[in-house]
Design an enzyme around this catalytic site. Structure first.
Site, short mmCIF file in Angstrom:
data_model
loop_
_atom_site.label_atom_id
_atom_site.label_comp_id
_atom_site.label_asym_id
_atom_site.label_seq_id
_atom_site.Cartn_x
_atom_site.Cartn_y
_atom_site.Cartn_z
N CYS A 173 3.74 7.73 4.00
CA CYS A 173 4.34 7.50 5.33
C CYS A 173 5.36 6.44 5.27
O CYS A 173 6.51 6.54 5.94
CB CYS A 173 3.44 7.22 6.54
N GLU A 230 2.34 9.74 11.18
CA GLU A 230 3.66 9.64 11.33
C GLU A 230 4.78 10.46 10.56
O GLU A 230 6.00 10.50 10.91
CB GLU A 230 3.75 7.98 10.23
N1 THU Z 1 -3.74 9.23 8.28
C1 THU Z 1 -2.46 9.01 9.03
O1 THU Z 1 -2.51 9.98 10.12
N2 THU Z 1 -1.74 7.99 8.96
C2 THU Z 1 -1.77 7.18 7.80
O2 THU Z 1 -0.65 6.49 7.75
C3 THU Z 1 -2.83 6.98 7.08
C4 THU Z 1 -3.91 8.33 7.26
C5 THU Z 1 -4.68 10.05 8.59
C6 THU Z 1 -4.75 11.19 7.50
C7 THU Z 1 -6.33 11.78 7.84
O3 THU Z 1 -6.40 12.69 8.58
C8 THU Z 1 -7.05 10.21 8.24
O4 THU Z 1 -6.11 9.47 8.85
C9 THU Z 1 -7.90 9.59 7.41
O5 THU Z 1 -7.13 9.37 6.29
#
Ligand code: THU
Length: 123
Positions: A87, A55
């Site tokens: 985020c 995000e």
């Molecule tokens: N992650 C996201 O891309 N967005 C979120 O809102 C929560 C977590 C990703 C970070 C990491 O690469 C993986 O998900 C596991 O936490």
């Protein structure tokens, strides 16, 4: 660009995720007032805390292109997770109380407002 279409865009972005440590891929698609769709995927780093969420990649990418106004954002994961706290703060701060479309890989989807995800934001 409706909910299902924007989630399809998020799915495309998810295919570019770099998630070899968590194996949890996330895709985001930000629908901008100018009609553009800006993609984001999570990018993990061997130095774990330097990882960036999908995000925020989308929001920061849009801002870095001079785009300031946003209509909606779609986020897709294998199990329909909602954006993390960091985020939520960044989306609210730069996009305001926009609809957030959440999807999973089974085709389930729903819409939730940013103000529901982050009541009483720090603005
Ligand atoms: N992650 C996201 O891309 N967005 C979120 O809102 C929560 C977590 C990703 C970070 C990491 O690469 C993986 O998900 C596991 O936490």
């Amino acid at each position: 660009m409706n909910q299902t279409e924007l989630l399809q865009e998020a799915k495309k972005a998810r295919s570019f995720a770099k998630a070899k440590y968590s194996e949890y891929k996330v895709g985001a698609a930000l629908y901008c007032e100018n009609g553009k769709v800006i993609h984001g995927c999570n990018v993990e780093s061997k130095a774990y805390p330097t990882t960036m969420c999908a995000e925020r990649v989308a929001i920061f990418s849009a801002i870095s292109q001079g785009i300031k106004n946003f209509k909606s954002i779609a986020v897709i994961t294998k199990d329909g997770a909602t954006p993390c706290g960091s985020c939520r703060q960044v989306i609210y701060e730069y996009a305001g109380d926009i609809p957030v479309y959440i999807g999973d890989l089974n085709g389930n989807e729903y819409c939730i407002q940013m103000s529901e995800l982050l009541p009483n934001p720090f603005l």
